[in-house]
Design a protein around this motif. Structure first.
Motif, mmCIF file in Angstrom:
data_model
loop_
_atom_site.group_PDB
_atom_site.id
_atom_site.type_symbol
_atom_site.label_atom_id
_atom_site.label_comp_id
_atom_site.label_asym_id
_atom_site.label_seq_id
_atom_site.Cartn_x
_atom_site.Cartn_y
_atom_site.Cartn_z
ATOM 1 N N GLU A 162 0.835 -1.216 0.000
ATOM 2 C CA GLU A 162 0.000 0.000 0.000
ATOM 3 C C GLU A 162 0.866 1.260 0.000
ATOM 4 N N LEU A 163 1.956 1.229 0.747
ATOM 5 C CA LEU A 163 2.829 2.401 0.804
ATOM 6 C C LEU A 163 3.380 2.742 -0.575
ATOM 7 N N THR A 164 3.807 1.731 -1.329
ATOM 8 C CA THR A 164 4.377 1.988 -2.657
ATOM 9 C C THR A 164 3.307 2.466 -3.633
ATOM 10 N N ILE A 165 2.123 1.893 -3.544
ATOM 11 C CA ILE A 165 1.014 2.377 -4.384
ATOM 12 C C ILE A 165 0.743 3.848 -4.084
ATOM 13 N N ALA A 166 0.665 4.200 -2.811
ATOM 14 C CA ALA A 166 0.383 5.586 -2.427
ATOM 15 C C ALA A 166 1.487 6.527 -2.895
ATOM 16 N N LEU A 167 2.737 6.103 -2.769
ATOM 17 C CA LEU A 167 3.848 6.938 -3.231
ATOM 18 C C LEU A 167 3.722 7.264 -4.712
ATOM 19 N N HIS A 168 3.380 6.258 -5.501
ATOM 20 C CA HIS A 168 3.307 6.482 -6.948
ATOM 21 C C HIS A 168 2.029 7.204 -7.361
ATOM 22 N N ARG A 169 1.022 7.204 -6.529
ATOM 23 C CA ARG A 169 -0.172 7.992 -6.838
ATOM 24 C C ARG A 169 0.022 9.468 -6.482
#
Length: 635
Positions: free
Chosen positions: A51-58
């Protein structure tokens, strides 16, 4: 994998609904367990940052916004979201690297895989942006374990000095590096984790007080003015804010909405901000969640349903031989203590810790501190054994030189994963230690060739009280015992040259270093098939050069050294120097690792690629002997 296959770059995430993002996170976890089970790799860290990586890229626009990962253990999700979804040859020759790789993608900015460095990279990138007139944020993702490294705090001290440089520091706090995070910082972060949080309290206070007639607004403004003191009382993040860093958190690192909100606030701040995210290493995979040792930090090939390792042919590892002997030594000598830099299990000190819990010191990811702390232990009469990957001792060279060797202290360094390690790539090959350590006065360095020698030379090392000693060995399974057939000085003769008719001297002296003994013996066999006689010796202690070696060399026509270390400044160079100093003028050929950064592949593939195998070595030695045979005899 309906959603994952549609992600070809970070901006594809923008079109997904909250429900689809949650489904994507589940797909990614399923993909990671399925694919990494086939190849091995860093499974637990990546399951924890989905989830952290998804949020970073969003929230951030990579690659314009630079997203950097400390160590890179947790970069698999980042790879998936930036269009790299073929994991079939992960960490294999021709496949994806197990770390960020600039050759793979413009989204990979740095490919460091030594911990605690990312904040310094980020500081430099942010300074450069400012000088170039760019306002793009730099994002540095660092684990709580890496924050135990002194270099990270040197960087924080500098980052806090500029309020107008957009730099977002994401602390991925899973309470672990390889093992549970150790030290005062860990205790501080634990306090933050267990606190309900200032922001929620202040939000409640604002609503309650502003509804209070007449004095409510004034009281709220007074309360808000005391914000710093109140934060320290309710959630003591003052350590970061005392450095001048804005602090946001703690944030649930698996709540996409909360993550995006926090990261958006951090992006808009315009200066250095810490976003503290609480994640669970190995999340979503029962085998990792139930593993108290390291939450599947790194795995070999495993059964995805159970998490159990797939049998790979058996055999004892170099590390386990050391582990057993350390426990035996601990029972015999109360002065022996163990030191690890957050790698208790990987370096084999866990059994020692279990047997002697008061005599093991895990200092966290802080190799420099580990070495000088060992010096202090030795100064007070103990004998510390610092077990560390060979590549990580590079970080503490000055401490070995000035804090241990200069003071003539008995500290033993056990270097695991020495030489070519292969699948973890350039940064993890232990190919510099014997070159780096050659220049340290008084230091003694052992390279065991088999399990028996690991035991024997470890025992010899801890007997030395007035100088540092080093025992270095390879990664993986230790091979069969390689017996000696004789002894010259302190050297083991592994093969004596057969007398050839009319020859006054044998042709080749092969100086075999450590795990290269089987290769050296194979070279001798191949030479014998060409009528070339060869002696094979194992010096055992490769530093200093055995005084008997020049005399033995003088009984041969050529000297060959074979080592699993860089050629520049290694054992071959030391042997050549010793021969020159003894006026033994012979051709010397050193075979080792070329001084270049080697791509990831298996150990066998790399050794073949660099010509450090028996057929290639024998071919070159045969050519040299033939050249000598063809040379005119001097009158």
């Amino acid at each position: 994998m309906a959603l994952l296959t549609r992600i070809r770059g970070p901006r594809d995430l923008d079109r997904l609904t909250p429900g689809q993002l949650a489904a994507l996170a589940q797909e990614i976890r399923t993909f990671l367990v399925t694919e990494v089970s086939k190849t091995g790799g860093h499974l637990g860290p990546n399951l924890g940052v989905v989830e952290l990586t998804i949020a970073l890229h969003r929230v951030f626009d990579s690659p314009r916004d630079r997203i950097l990962f400390d160590t890179g253990h947790q970069s698999y999700v980042h790879k998936l979201l930036t269009g790299r979804q073929d994991f079939s040859r992960l960490r294999m020759k021709g496949g994806l690297s197990g770390y960020p790789s600039r050759a793979e993608s413009e989204h990979d900015v740095i490919e460091n895989s030594h911990a605690s460095t990312v904040l310094s990279y980020a500081d430099g990138l942010a300074k450069a942006n400012q000088l170039l007139g760019k306002n793009d944020p730099v994002v540095a993702v660092i684990g709580d374990g890496a924050l135990t490294g002194g270099m990270a705090w040197e960087a924080l001290n500098n980052i806090a000095d500029a309020e107008d440089r957009p730099l977002v520091i994401v602390v991925n706090d899973n309470e672990r590096s390889y093992s549970p995070t150790i030290g005062g910082l860990a205790n501080h972060l634990a306090t933050l984790r267990t606190t309900q949080g200032y922001e929620r309290f202040l939000s409640w206070g604002k609503d309650a007080l502003q509804r209070t007639p007449v004095v409510g607004q004034q009281l709220f403004e007074t309360l808000h003015g005391a914000k710093k003191g109140l934060k320290d009382f309710i959630a003591p993040q003052g350590m970061f804010e005392d450095l001048g860093l804005k602090y946001i958190g703690p944030i649930d690192g698996h709540d996409l909405t909360a993550l995006e909100s926090a990261l958006t606030k951090a992006r808009g701040f315009g200066g250095p901000v810490i976003v503290h995210c609480l994640t669970e290493k190995g999340r979503g995979y029962h085998a990792a969640e139930n593993n108290d040792e390291d939450r599947f930090h790194a795995v070999g090939k495993i059964h995805p349903e159970t998490g159990l390792p797939i049998a790979s042919g058996g055999g004892q590892s170099w590390t386990s031989v050391f582990a057993e002997e350390m426990v035996a030594l601990g029972r015999e000598r109360e002065d022996i203590v163990g030191i690890t830099a957050a790698m208790l299990h990987p370096v084999g000190l866990a059994p020692f810790a279990e047997a002697f819990p008061d005599r093991i010191f895990d200092v966290g990811i802080a190799e420099q501190h580990a070495v000088t702390s060992a010096a202090g232990l030795a100064t007070n009469g103990l004998h510390p054994v610092f077990a560390v990957y060979a590549t990580f001792l590079n970080r503490a060279f000055d401490q070995v030189l000035m804090d241990v060797a200069l003071h003539k202290l008995g500290v033993t360094f056990v270097l695991d994963r020495a030489g070519v390690t292969g699948d973890d790539g350039a940064s993890h090959n232990g190919m510099w230690d014997m070159s780096m350590l050659q220049i340290i006065p008084t230091l003694r360095l052992a390279a065991p060739r088999d399990a028996d020698q690991v035991r024997a030379q470890l025992r010899e090392a801890v007997q030395v009280k007035d100088a540092p000693t080093v025992v270095r060995y390879s990664k993986g399974t230790v091979g069969p015992a390689v017996p000696a057939v004789g002894r010259v000085g302190g050297m083991d003769v592994l093969r004596a040259a057969e007398e050839s008719s009319g020859a006054h001297r044998a042709d080749v002296l092969i100086v075999s270093v450590g795990a290269m003994a089987p290769t050296s013996l194979e070279v001798a066999d191949l030479l014998a098939a060409q009528g070339i006689t060869a002696t094979v010796v194992d010096p055992r202690w490769v530093k200093p050069v055995d005084p008997a070696l020049p005399g033995l060399a003088a009984e041969h026509r050529v000297v060959v050294t074979i080592e699993d270390n860089g050629r520049v400044g290694g054992v071959g160079a030391a042997v050549a120097q010793a021969l020159r100093d003894a006026d033994v003028d012979l051709p010397v050929r050193d075979f080792g690792i070329p001084q270049e950064f080697l791509d990831h592949a298996s150990r066998a593939e790399i050794l073949a690629e660099i010509g450090l195998n028996a057929p290639d070595i024998a071919r070159k030695v045969t050519a040299l002997v033939s050249k000598l045979d063809a040379a005119p005899v001097q009158a």
